[in-house]
Design a protein around this motif. Structure first.
Motif, PDB file in Angstrom:
ATOM      1  N   VAL A  13       0.889  -1.157   0.000  1.00 15.86           N
ATOM      2  CA  VAL A  13       0.000   0.000   0.000  1.00 15.86           C
ATOM      3  C   VAL A  13       0.929   1.209   0.000  1.00 15.86           C
ATOM      4  O   VAL A  13       1.723   1.386   0.912  1.00 15.86           O
ATOM      5  CB  VAL A  13      -0.925   0.024   1.236  1.00 15.86           C
ATOM      6  CG1 VAL A  13      -1.794   1.268   1.232  1.00 15.86           C
ATOM      7  CG2 VAL A  13      -1.775  -1.236   1.295  1.00 15.86           C
ATOM      8  N   VAL A  14       0.847   2.010  -1.070  1.00 15.91           N
ATOM      9  CA  VAL A  14       1.785   3.123  -1.259  1.00 15.91           C
ATOM     10  C   VAL A  14       1.112   4.436  -0.867  1.00 15.91           C
ATOM     11  O   VAL A  14      -0.030   4.697  -1.228  1.00 15.91           O
ATOM     12  CB  VAL A  14       2.278   3.178  -2.718  1.00 15.91           C
ATOM     13  CG1 VAL A  14       3.235   4.338  -2.919  1.00 15.91           C
ATOM     14  CG2 VAL A  14       2.941   1.858  -3.106  1.00 15.91           C
ATOM     15  N   PHE A  15       1.868   5.265  -0.144  1.00 16.91           N
ATOM     16  CA  PHE A  15       1.416   6.576   0.319  1.00 16.91           C
ATOM     17  C   PHE A  15       2.322   7.655  -0.280  1.00 16.91           C
ATOM     18  O   PHE A  15       3.542   7.512  -0.249  1.00 16.91           O
ATOM     19  CB  PHE A  15       1.542   6.695   1.844  1.00 16.91           C
ATOM     20  CG  PHE A  15       0.708   5.740   2.625  1.00 16.91           C
ATOM     21  CD1 PHE A  15      -0.469   6.161   3.212  1.00 16.91           C
ATOM     22  CD2 PHE A  15       1.103   4.419   2.806  1.00 16.91           C
ATOM     23  CE1 PHE A  15      -1.244   5.280   3.963  1.00 16.91           C
ATOM     24  CE2 PHE A  15       0.344   3.546   3.548  1.00 16.91           C
ATOM     25  CZ  PHE A  15      -0.833   3.972   4.125  1.00 16.91           C
ATOM     26  N   TYR A  16       1.729   8.695  -0.826  1.00 18.08           N
ATOM     27  CA  TYR A  16       2.453   9.916  -1.170  1.00 18.08           C
ATOM     28  C   TYR A  16       2.131  10.918  -0.080  1.00 18.08           C
ATOM     29  O   TYR A  16       0.958  11.187   0.198  1.00 18.08           O
ATOM     30  CB  TYR A  16       1.997  10.480  -2.505  1.00 18.08           C
ATOM     31  CG  TYR A  16       2.640   9.890  -3.726  1.00 18.08           C
ATOM     32  CD1 TYR A  16       3.553   8.842  -3.661  1.00 18.08           C
ATOM     33  CD2 TYR A  16       2.337  10.385  -4.985  1.00 18.08           C
ATOM     34  CE1 TYR A  16       4.126   8.310  -4.798  1.00 18.08           C
ATOM     35  CE2 TYR A  16       2.905   9.860  -6.132  1.00 18.08           C
ATOM     36  CZ  TYR A  16       3.798   8.828  -6.036  1.00 18.08           C
ATOM     37  OH  TYR A  16       4.362   8.314  -7.168  1.00 18.08           O
ATOM     38  N   ILE A  17       3.159  11.473   0.537  1.00 22.42           N
ATOM     39  CA  ILE A  17       2.963  12.464   1.591  1.00 22.42           C
ATOM     40  C   ILE A  17       3.641  13.754   1.147  1.00 22.42           C
ATOM     41  O   ILE A  17       4.847  13.772   0.907  1.00 22.42           O
ATOM     42  CB  ILE A  17       3.548  11.979   2.932  1.00 22.42           C
ATOM     43  CG1 ILE A  17       2.925  10.632   3.301  1.00 22.42           C
ATOM     44  CG2 ILE A  17       3.308  13.030   4.021  1.00 22.42           C
ATOM     45  CD1 ILE A  17       3.621   9.903   4.423  1.00 22.42           C
ATOM     46  N   GLU A  18       2.853  14.800   1.009  1.00 24.25           N
ATOM     47  CA  GLU A  18       3.380  16.097   0.606  1.00 24.25           C
ATOM     48  C   GLU A  18       3.310  17.035   1.792  1.00 24.25           C
ATOM     49  O   GLU A  18       2.290  17.104   2.493  1.00 24.25           O
ATOM     50  CB  GLU A  18       2.577  16.671  -0.561  1.00 24.25           C
ATOM     51  CG  GLU A  18       3.169  17.947  -1.094  1.00 24.25           C
ATOM     52  CD  GLU A  18       2.566  18.380  -2.422  1.00 24.25           C
ATOM     53  OE1 GLU A  18       2.809  19.523  -2.804  1.00 24.25           O
ATOM     54  OE2 GLU A  18       1.852  17.591  -3.058  1.00 24.25           O
ATOM     55  N   CYS A  19       4.404  17.760   2.020  1.00 30.77           N
ATOM     56  CA  CYS A  19       4.500  18.689   3.149  1.00 30.77           C
ATOM     57  C   CYS A  19       4.631  20.107   2.613  1.00 30.77           C
ATOM     58  O   CYS A  19       5.439  20.365   1.722  1.00 30.77           O
ATOM     59  CB  CYS A  19       5.713  18.347   4.008  1.00 30.77           C
ATOM     60  SG  CYS A  19       5.731  16.637   4.575  1.00 30.77           S
ATOM     61  N   LYS A  20       3.844  21.012   3.150  1.00 31.55           N
ATOM     62  CA  LYS A  20       3.876  22.415   2.743  1.00 31.55           C
ATOM     63  C   LYS A  20       4.114  23.283   3.974  1.00 31.55           C
ATOM     64  O   LYS A  20       3.322  23.277   4.904  1.00 31.55           O
ATOM     65  CB  LYS A  20       2.548  22.830   2.095  1.00 31.55           C
ATOM     66  CG  LYS A  20       2.250  22.121   0.793  1.00 31.55           C
ATOM     67  CD  LYS A  20       3.179  22.613  -0.279  1.00 31.55           C
ATOM     68  CE  LYS A  20       2.781  22.057  -1.631  1.00 31.55           C
ATOM     69  NZ  LYS A  20       3.805  22.317  -2.629  1.00 31.55           N
TER      70      LYS A  20
END
Length: 93
Positions: A13-20
């Motif tokens: 199960v793949v997660f993309y985590i973007e931080c701003k």
């Protein structure tokens, strides 16, 4: 920013985590959420998470909510809550 993989019953199960990182008075609009969702769909990633030091507009939250469980948003207040909860859990380990 982060690609994480968790294995559930042997399947990834793949997660993309973007931080701003923005000032706490800034509001993240729907465009950034849509962009992340577009990348998620193009790459066929299971889950996207957007974390910010700011807050999200109601349009951004509504869009994410319409995607059901595909994308989650965490603003600065929710991120602090996550940290506090994880700290409480680690006290019992």
């Amino acid at each position: 920013d982060i690609v994480a993989t968790k294995y559930v019953m042997g399947k990834p199960v793949v997660f993309y985590i973007e931080c701003k990182k923005y000032g706490c008075k800034k509001t993240i609009g729907i465009n950034i959420v849509r962009q992340l969702y577009g990348v998620q769909m193009a790459d066929r990633v299971n889950k996207a998470i957007l974390v910010t030091t700011a807050h999200f507009s109601s349009d951004a939250r509504d869009f994410a909510e319409q995607q059901n469980t595909l994308i989650d948003l965490f603003d600065i207040d929710e991120f602090h809550e996550l940290l506090q909860n994880s700290e409480k859990k680690s006290e019992f380990i």
